[in-house]
Design a protein around this motif. Structure first.
Motif: not given
Length: 179
Positions: A2-3, A6, A33, A36, A120, A134-138
């Motif tokens: 999902k992300d 999580s 990554t 982040y 993924h 796409e896996l990060l909160e924008e």
């Protein structure tokens, strides 16, 4: 998957790995990554293990923090492998993958063997950096993260000229440029 957020729940240590002879997508996605995690999960100890990256990518934020020596280390809670189709392409860093309590692979290569605990994989993506975006909160994509991801996408699309470049790729690149 999902992300990424999580996947980081309950984790204290993370090893980030990429393929031998890292290129722009490998270095960019791994450093994105790392940036982040450093920005939004400062209590997590994260390390990037890669062979030396080409000089052209050393301007990326965090490039000086890449560990090139593959000494013994305690088992990591999580090992995130990026832009790598199988464990054999991890080189000397493979031991961090093998010893980790949990493993994730994020990749865009059709040849990926789904070798991690969680995979993924999207062969339709232009680059692993596109998948990381796409896996990060924008709203959590900082300028440093955006720069790393943009370099990865530009590198793996041949500056947007390869067939893997899609409208989605260009939309993501535009969002990264806005940062």
């Amino acid at each position: 998957m999902k992300d990424l957020a999580s996947q980081l729940q309950g984790v204290s240590t993370v090893a980030i790995l990429g393929h031998v002879r890292p290129d722009g997508d490998c270095a960019g996605s791994c450093l994105a990554t790392w940036n982040y995690i450093k920005a939004w999960y400062p209590k997590i100890q994260a390390r990037v293990y890669l062979e030396p990256i080409p000089n052209i990518f050393r301007f990326l934020h965090g490039a000086g923090e890449i560990v090139h020596e593959f000494a013994d280390a305690p088992a990591y809670d999580l090992c995130i492998v990026q832009d790598c189709g199988d464990a054999g392409r991890l080189g000397d860093a493979a031991k961090y993958f093998e010893q980790a309590r949990r493993t994730i692979c994020i990749d865009h290569h059709v040849s990926n063997s789904s070798f991690a605990d969680e995979n993924h994989i999207d062969p339709k993506a232009s680059a692993t950096s596109e998948l990381i975006f796409e896996l990060l909160e924008e709203e959590r994509v900082t300028r440093e993260i955006a720069e790393c991801l943009y370099v990865g996408i530009v590198h793996d699309t041949g500056v947007f000229q390869y067939n893997s470049t899609t409208a989605k790729t260009m939309n993501i690149a535009g969002k990264l440029m806005e940062r």
